[in-house]
Design a protein around this motif. Structure first.
Motif, PDB file in Angstrom:
ATOM      1  N   PRO A  16       1.093  -0.804   0.146  1.00  0.00           N
ATOM      2  CA  PRO A  16      -0.066   0.248  -0.280  1.00  0.00           C
ATOM      3  C   PRO A  16       0.761   1.286  -0.305  1.00  0.00           C
ATOM      4  N   VAL A  41      -3.295  -9.418  -5.099  1.00  0.00           N
ATOM      5  CA  VAL A  41      -4.536  -8.756  -4.147  1.00  0.00           C
ATOM      6  C   VAL A  41      -5.458  -7.906  -5.058  1.00  0.00           C
ATOM      7  N   ASP A  45      -9.721 -13.955   0.604  1.00  0.00           N
ATOM      8  CA  ASP A  45      -8.893 -13.300   1.709  1.00  0.00           C
ATOM      9  C   ASP A  45      -9.456 -11.576   1.779  1.00  0.00           C
ATOM     10  N   PHE A  79      -6.017  -2.859   3.327  1.00  0.00           N
ATOM     11  CA  PHE A  79      -6.224  -2.438   1.691  1.00  0.00           C
ATOM     12  C   PHE A  79      -7.648  -1.456   1.350  1.00  0.00           C
ATOM     13  N   HIS A 110       4.890 -12.017   9.089  1.00  0.00           N
ATOM     14  CA  HIS A 110       7.126 -11.610   8.856  1.00  0.00           C
ATOM     15  C   HIS A 110       7.132 -12.960  10.066  1.00  0.00           C
TER      16      HIS A 110
HETATM   17  C1  7PM Z   1       2.837  -2.616   3.760  1.00  0.00           C
HETATM   18  C2  7PM Z   1       1.556  -2.569   4.231  1.00  0.00           C
HETATM   19  C3  7PM Z   1       3.726  -2.939   3.697  1.00  0.00           C
HETATM   20  C4  7PM Z   1       1.144  -3.274   4.011  1.00  0.00           C
HETATM   21  C5  7PM Z   1       3.597  -4.416   3.057  1.00  0.00           C
HETATM   22  C6  7PM Z   1       2.109  -4.436   2.888  1.00  0.00           C
HETATM   23  C7  7PM Z   1      -1.691  -9.326   2.135  1.00  0.00           C
HETATM   24  C8  7PM Z   1      -0.548 -10.066   1.095  1.00  0.00           C
HETATM   25  C9  7PM Z   1       0.338  -8.225   1.488  1.00  0.00           C
HETATM   26  C10 7PM Z   1      -2.610  -9.457   2.781  1.00  0.00           C
HETATM   27  C11 7PM Z   1      -2.821 -11.489   1.026  1.00  0.00           C
HETATM   28  C12 7PM Z   1       2.146  -6.790   4.425  1.00  0.00           C
HETATM   29  C13 7PM Z   1       1.573  -6.017   3.355  1.00  0.00           C
HETATM   30  N1  7PM Z   1      -0.912  -8.130   3.010  1.00  0.00           N
HETATM   31  N2  7PM Z   1      -1.813 -10.911   0.485  1.00  0.00           N
HETATM   32  N3  7PM Z   1       0.250  -9.694   0.719  1.00  0.00           N
HETATM   33  N4  7PM Z   1      -3.101 -10.806   1.892  1.00  0.00           N
HETATM   34  N5  7PM Z   1      -3.312 -12.560   0.390  1.00  0.00           N
HETATM   35  O1  7PM Z   1       1.934  -7.069   5.130  1.00  0.00           O
HETATM   36  O2  7PM Z   1      -3.508  -9.390   3.491  1.00  0.00           O
HETATM   37  O3  7PM Z   1       3.370  -7.609   3.232  1.00  0.00           O
HETATM   38  S1  7PM Z   1       1.237  -6.407   1.217  1.00  0.00           S
END
Ligand code: 7PM
Length: 275
Positions: free
Chosen positions: A66, A119, A187, A192, A259
């Motif tokens: 995002p 996404v 999901d 988002f 993570h």
């Molecule tokens: C900044 C904020 C950087 C959020 C990255 C993110 C999802 C995803 C992401 C999710 C699915 C992150 C996110 N979030 N794919 N890709 N579900 N299916 O935490 O919630 O990596 S990017």
């Protein structure tokens, strides 16, 4: 109940919560080894996550972050494809590719990816075609707006029913194109195009998404909603993330995208033991 999720060369028995470990492939700014060294770092990280108990690896070139500025197709391909090629030979768990770009999907599938995590829920022109003639599993995520602007002013009348209706519609479209039910994850897309209020409502009512009949994937790891609740910036959200993962699993989510794999695996073993 025996619910198997079919994905590439794997079949996951989702009778306990599964952990999806995040593998970010970012340009390596500390050495000038270029693409080789960032690919090697990502592969090393992925192998460590497997050792920590990850059930799935989610490889991303950061095009879905995002607010992030878009990554070009060639840049994304050169980041993720070498990593997927390397992992497909040595990994013992399914490899997911986090992308919305059909060409990245196609090349990732050829390189050995088992899951497409999108996404944009396969709404991009050519995305359905990219997955339909393969055996990959797919994750369809809800997002309101586009990553650059989606957090500016998300508005819903009823976030839970609107997210649910979107997922039902995408599920029906994707199935009508020939992707079988047992290949599809859904999901709600935490963060988002959602405010803190929207994210909390979705966690509270996560159980109401279960009657779509598909396994739910949830990603709350280190997200800003947790910072808003517990304080701390991204690196300081481990305990809040564990709480969120446990709550999501207790409410029926089958795949938790994180993570911090080791801590989450331990926490979800406790959930599995009481389920
Ligand atoms: C900044 C904020 C950087 C959020 C990255 C993110 C999802 C995803 C992401 C999710 C699915 C992150 C996110 N979030 N794919 N890709 N579900 N299916 O935490 O919630 O990596 S990017």
């Amino acid at each position: 109940m025996h619910s198997h999720f079919l994905c590439g060369k794997y079949q996951l028995n989702l009778n306990r919560p599964h952990v999806m470990g995040i593998v970010n492939v970012t340009p390596d700014s500390f050495s000038d080894g270029g693409q080789f060294s960032s690919a090697n770092l990502a592969v090393e990280h992925a192998l460590q996550l497997i050792a920590e108990g990850a059930d799935i690896l989610d490889v991303g070139g950061e095009s879905t972050r995002p607010g992030a500025k878009p990554v070009s197709l060639d840049e994304e391909l050169s980041r993720v494809i070498p990593v997927i090629k390397a992992l497909s030979h040595i990994a013992t768990v399914p490899i997911s590719i986090d992308t919305y770009k059909p060409e990245v999907m196609r090349q990732a599938i050829l390189a050995g990816a088992d899951i497409v995590n999108d996404v944009r829920a396969l709404q991009e022109q050519g995305a359905l075609e990219a997955v339909v003639n393969s055996k990959v599993g797919v994750c369809l995520m809800h997002m309101q707006g586009i990553p650059q602007t989606m957090q500016l002013k998300p508005v819903y009348e009823d976030v839970v029913s609107e997210v649910k209706q979107f997922l039902i519609d995408r599920l029906n479209v994707v199935m009508a194109h020939g992707v079988s039910k047992n290949r599809i994850l859904l999901d709600p897309g935490f963060g988002f195009g959602k405010t803190r209020i929207h994210n909390i409502a979705l966690i509270q009512h996560l159980d109401s998404l279960l009657d779509m009949g598909q396994p739910l994937l949830v990603g709350l790891s280190r997200k800003s909603v947790l910072g808003a609740i517990a304080g701390g910036d991204e690196g300081q959200r481990l305990y809040a993330s564990i709480a969120a993962s446990v709550i999501a699993a207790m409410k029926g989510a089958k795949i938790i995208r994180v993570h911090d794999v080791k801590a989450t695996v331990d926490a979800l073993k406790v959930v599995a033991a009481i389920q």
